[in-house]
Design a protein around this motif. Structure first.
Motif, PDB file in Angstrom:
ATOM      1  N   ALA A   1     -11.313  10.769  10.472  1.00 29.58           N
ATOM      2  CA  ALA A   1     -12.159   9.708  11.018  1.00 29.58           C
ATOM      3  C   ALA A   1     -13.640  10.002  10.797  1.00 29.58           C
ATOM      4  O   ALA A   1     -14.416   9.111  10.416  1.00 29.58           O
ATOM      5  CB  ALA A   1     -11.867   9.531  12.508  1.00 29.58           C
ATOM      6  N   VAL A   2     -14.029  11.242  11.014  1.00 35.23           N
ATOM      7  CA  VAL A   2     -15.430  11.625  10.831  1.00 35.23           C
ATOM      8  C   VAL A   2     -15.823  11.522   9.362  1.00 35.23           C
ATOM      9  O   VAL A   2     -16.909  11.019   9.015  1.00 35.23           O
ATOM     10  CB  VAL A   2     -15.676  13.054  11.358  1.00 35.23           C
ATOM     11  CG1 VAL A   2     -17.017  13.596  10.879  1.00 35.23           C
ATOM     12  CG2 VAL A   2     -15.625  13.066  12.884  1.00 35.23           C
ATOM     13  N   GLY A   3     -14.937  11.993   8.465  1.00 41.29           N
ATOM     14  CA  GLY A   3     -15.226  11.915   7.032  1.00 41.29           C
ATOM     15  C   GLY A   3     -15.405  10.485   6.572  1.00 41.29           C
ATOM     16  O   GLY A   3     -16.350  10.163   5.837  1.00 41.29           O
ATOM     17  N   ASP A   4     -14.514   9.598   7.007  1.00 36.84           N
ATOM     18  CA  ASP A   4     -14.610   8.179   6.623  1.00 36.84           C
ATOM     19  C   ASP A   4     -15.862   7.540   7.210  1.00 36.84           C
ATOM     20  O   ASP A   4     -16.545   6.751   6.551  1.00 36.84           O
ATOM     21  CB  ASP A   4     -13.367   7.426   7.108  1.00 36.84           C
ATOM     22  CG  ASP A   4     -12.098   7.833   6.358  1.00 36.84           C
ATOM     23  OD1 ASP A   4     -12.226   8.434   5.264  1.00 36.84           O
ATOM     24  OD2 ASP A   4     -11.002   7.558   6.869  1.00 36.84           O
ATOM     25  N   PHE A   5     -16.154   7.890   8.461  1.00 34.41           N
ATOM     26  CA  PHE A   5     -17.318   7.312   9.135  1.00 34.41           C
ATOM     27  C   PHE A   5     -18.610   7.673   8.406  1.00 34.41           C
ATOM     28  O   PHE A   5     -19.460   6.806   8.144  1.00 34.41           O
ATOM     29  CB  PHE A   5     -17.364   7.818  10.577  1.00 34.41           C
ATOM     30  CG  PHE A   5     -18.595   7.409  11.343  1.00 34.41           C
ATOM     31  CD1 PHE A   5     -18.694   6.149  11.920  1.00 34.41           C
ATOM     32  CD2 PHE A   5     -19.659   8.293  11.490  1.00 34.41           C
ATOM     33  CE1 PHE A   5     -19.828   5.771  12.623  1.00 34.41           C
ATOM     34  CE2 PHE A   5     -20.792   7.924  12.194  1.00 34.41           C
ATOM     35  CZ  PHE A   5     -20.883   6.664  12.762  1.00 34.41           C
ATOM     36  N   LEU A   6     -18.763   8.928   8.057  1.00 36.31           N
ATOM     37  CA  LEU A   6     -19.991   9.368   7.387  1.00 36.31           C
ATOM     38  C   LEU A   6     -20.069   8.814   5.969  1.00 36.31           C
ATOM     39  O   LEU A   6     -21.147   8.417   5.500  1.00 36.31           O
ATOM     40  CB  LEU A   6     -20.058  10.897   7.375  1.00 36.31           C
ATOM     41  CG  LEU A   6     -20.284  11.563   8.739  1.00 36.31           C
ATOM     42  CD1 LEU A   6     -20.207  13.081   8.618  1.00 36.31           C
ATOM     43  CD2 LEU A   6     -21.624  11.145   9.348  1.00 36.31           C
ATOM     44  N   ALA A   7     -18.926   8.779   5.285  1.00 29.82           N
ATOM     45  CA  ALA A   7     -18.919   8.225   3.924  1.00 29.82           C
ATOM     46  C   ALA A   7     -19.348   6.770   3.935  1.00 29.82           C
ATOM     47  O   ALA A   7     -20.069   6.310   3.030  1.00 29.82           O
ATOM     48  CB  ALA A   7     -17.530   8.370   3.308  1.00 29.82           C
ATOM     49  N   GLY A   8     -18.934   6.028   4.943  1.00 26.78           N
ATOM     50  CA  GLY A   8     -19.308   4.621   5.060  1.00 26.78           C
ATOM     51  C   GLY A   8     -20.785   4.420   5.302  1.00 26.78           C
ATOM     52  O   GLY A   8     -21.294   3.305   5.149  1.00 26.78           O
ATOM     53  N   ARG A   9     -21.481   5.486   5.636  1.00 25.81           N
ATOM     54  CA  ARG A   9     -22.933   5.416   5.860  1.00 25.81           C
ATOM     55  C   ARG A   9     -23.699   6.182   4.785  1.00 25.81           C
ATOM     56  O   ARG A   9     -24.844   6.561   4.974  1.00 25.81           O
ATOM     57  CB  ARG A   9     -23.261   5.940   7.264  1.00 25.81           C
ATOM     58  CG  ARG A   9     -22.937   4.905   8.321  1.00 25.81           C
ATOM     59  CD  ARG A   9     -22.591   5.511   9.660  1.00 25.81           C
ATOM     60  NE  ARG A   9     -22.250   4.445  10.612  1.00 25.81           N
ATOM     61  CZ  ARG A   9     -21.091   3.802  10.624  1.00 25.81           C
ATOM     62  NH1 ARG A   9     -20.145   4.111   9.741  1.00 25.81           N
ATOM     63  NH2 ARG A   9     -20.859   2.838  11.499  1.00 25.81           N
ATOM     64  N   GLY A  10     -23.007   6.400   3.651  1.00 23.83           N
ATOM     65  CA  GLY A  10     -23.647   7.054   2.512  1.00 23.83           C
ATOM     66  C   GLY A  10     -23.880   8.531   2.696  1.00 23.83           C
ATOM     67  O   GLY A  10     -24.750   9.123   2.040  1.00 23.83           O
ATOM     68  N   LEU A  11     -23.121   9.163   3.599  1.00 22.96           N
ATOM     69  CA  LEU A  11     -23.278  10.590   3.869  1.00 22.96           C
ATOM     70  C   LEU A  11     -21.966  11.304   3.543  1.00 22.96           C
ATOM     71  O   LEU A  11     -21.132  11.553   4.419  1.00 22.96           O
ATOM     72  CB  LEU A  11     -23.653  10.809   5.337  1.00 22.96           C
ATOM     73  CG  LEU A  11     -24.999  10.221   5.772  1.00 22.96           C
ATOM     74  CD1 LEU A  11     -25.108  10.196   7.297  1.00 22.96           C
ATOM     75  CD2 LEU A  11     -26.147  11.026   5.185  1.00 22.96           C
ATOM     76  N   ALA A  12     -21.788  11.613   2.284  1.00 24.37           N
ATOM     77  CA  ALA A  12     -20.544  12.235   1.841  1.00 24.37           C
ATOM     78  C   ALA A  12     -20.459  13.680   2.330  1.00 24.37           C
ATOM     79  O   ALA A  12     -21.426  14.437   2.238  1.00 24.37           O
ATOM     80  CB  ALA A  12     -20.443  12.199   0.325  1.00 24.37           C
ATOM     81  N   THR A  13     -19.309  14.047   2.858  1.00 28.28           N
ATOM     82  CA  THR A  13     -19.097  15.424   3.311  1.00 28.28           C
ATOM     83  C   THR A  13     -18.516  16.265   2.180  1.00 28.28           C
ATOM     84  O   THR A  13     -17.812  15.764   1.316  1.00 28.28           O
ATOM     85  CB  THR A  13     -18.127  15.457   4.510  1.00 28.28           C
ATOM     86  OG1 THR A  13     -16.884  14.868   4.117  1.00 28.28           O
ATOM     87  CG2 THR A  13     -18.697  14.706   5.696  1.00 28.28           C
ATOM     88  N   THR A  14     -18.838  17.554   2.209  1.00 35.47           N
ATOM     89  CA  THR A  14     -18.268  18.482   1.213  1.00 35.47           C
ATOM     90  C   THR A  14     -17.201  19.369   1.840  1.00 35.47           C
ATOM     91  O   THR A  14     -16.608  20.199   1.162  1.00 35.47           O
ATOM     92  CB  THR A  14     -19.376  19.366   0.611  1.00 35.47           C
ATOM     93  OG1 THR A  14     -20.051  20.070   1.667  1.00 35.47           O
ATOM     94  CG2 THR A  14     -20.380  18.528  -0.155  1.00 35.47           C
ATOM     95  N   GLY A  15     -16.953  19.189   3.123  1.00 35.20           N
ATOM     96  CA  GLY A  15     -15.909  19.955   3.781  1.00 35.20           C
ATOM     97  C   GLY A  15     -15.936  19.760   5.276  1.00 35.20           C
ATOM     98  O   GLY A  15     -17.007  19.735   5.889  1.00 35.20           O
ATOM     99  N   ILE A  16     -14.762  19.571   5.874  1.00 30.14           N
ATOM    100  CA  ILE A  16     -14.618  19.477   7.328  1.00 30.14           C
ATOM    101  C   ILE A  16     -13.451  20.379   7.705  1.00 30.14           C
ATOM    102  O   ILE A  16     -12.308  20.135   7.306  1.00 30.14           O
ATOM    103  CB  ILE A  16     -14.349  18.038   7.802  1.00 30.14           C
ATOM    104  CG1 ILE A  16     -15.479  17.097   7.374  1.00 30.14           C
ATOM    105  CG2 ILE A  16     -14.179  18.002   9.317  1.00 30.14           C
ATOM    106  CD1 ILE A  16     -15.264  15.646   7.773  1.00 30.14           C
TER     107      ILE A  16
END
Length: 318
Positions: free
Chosen positions: A275-290
């Motif tokens: 959920a956190v990964g999708d949420f941040l990606a939807g705001r242009g903030l791609a994660t490199t690891g969770i």
């Protein structure tokens, strides 16, 4: 006072006008412990340690250090403790050896033992080959060791260290803690204040303090168990921006910067990760690891401060 306790205080309080710097602190330190007083700058750590060392009279409360009353026997306390302040109390215009000689006199080390104690300090600090060097020429880590040696020349049973590793490099900090551990193994009680959360791991027992008030006390492993939820470490390109987005998202209970990553407290790590990964990606903030991680002392401290703040708000008059 319990004879097993080197330090014991009850409801220790210090006010400066209307400002309460230390608010009803109660604690006990067993003889031979490394006891950590952990909190951010301005939390009341130095004020507390100055009261325990007989340098500042409490506004109220009671306590004993080395068996002596902090209200009425402050001068006696000073003779039975070692104290190393935040700012090195060494004299820069004296040589290493001259500083040791000076403090040996201040602490009334018997003349028959001064040579032995001086040699011990030089050996402990690794300064035998620099005994004639001006103290101002020493690097921070060497000054730190010399200051520690001077503080224990008279072999006090209790040693108070106020932010002793502030401003020195990580390697020097680690070496300094090795020296503290050696002293504790020989029976010295060490009471140390620090704002470096990772240093909590070196202590037998801890008190966490925030805004002058104790918020937790216990062994490091015990304090880590106060967080029943999961901790996620989130690696993202713009952590500060991601922090702002997550704070109001409802996906995490708490979130804080942790170096160049974020640490988030969540109910369920597996569900929250996606959920956190999708949420941040939807705001242009791609994660490199969770990834899920064990709580650190910093996680514990942040969670407890947040809890204390919520309790204060709930108890505040409307």
């Amino acid at each position: 006072m319990n004879t097993d306790h080197a330090v014991e205080v009850r409801d220790l309080t210090r006010r400066f006008g209307d400002f309460v710097a230390v608010d009803r602190v109660s604690l006990s330190v067993e003889a031979g412990q490394v006891f950590g007083f952990l909190g951010p700058n301005g939390a009341g750590k130095s004020t507390t340690i100055r009261m325990l060392c007989g340098l500042l009279l409490p506004s109220s409360g009671a306590g004993r250090v080395a068996g002596f009353d902090i209200m009425t026997e402050s001068e006696t306390i000073k003779r039975h403790i070692g104290y190393m302040s935040q700012k090195f109390s060494l004299y820069d215009d004296l040589s290493v050896e001259e500083n040791i000689d000076f403090f040996a006199g201040i602490y009334n080390v018997p003349r028959t033992r001064r040579r032995e104690r001086k040699d011990w300090v030089l050996d402990m600090a690794g300064l035998a080959d620099k005994r004639n060097s001006l103290t101002r020429s020493l690097a921070g880590g060497w000054k730190q060791r010399l200051a520690l040696g001077c503080a224990v020349l008279h072999e006090p049973p209790i040693l108070f260290l106020d932010e002793p590793t502030s401003g020195v490099d990580p390697l020097s900090r680690r070496q300094f803690w090795d020296l503290i551990a050696q002293m504790a193994q020989r029976g010295t009680t060490v009471f140390v204040t620090t704002h470096y959360m990772e240093e909590a791991e070196y202590c037998d027992e801890l008190v966490l303090i925030s805004r002058g008030r104790m918020i937790a006390k216990g062994k490091p492993a015990e304090l880590k168990s106060v967080i029943p939820e999961d901790i996620l470490e989130i690696r993202v390109e713009h952590p500060s921006e991601a922090l702002e987005q997550l704070e109001g998202s409802g996906l995490v209970k708490e979130v804080a910067l942790f170096g160049d990553t974020l640490h988030a407290v969540v109910e369920d790590a597996e569900a929250a990760s996606a959920a956190v990964g999708d949420f941040l990606a939807g705001r242009g903030l791609a994660t490199t690891g969770i990834t899920q991680v064990r709580p650190s002392m910093e996680d514990v401290f942040v969670s407890l401060v947040e809890l204390e703040d919520r309790r204060s708000m709930e108890g505040a008059p409307t």
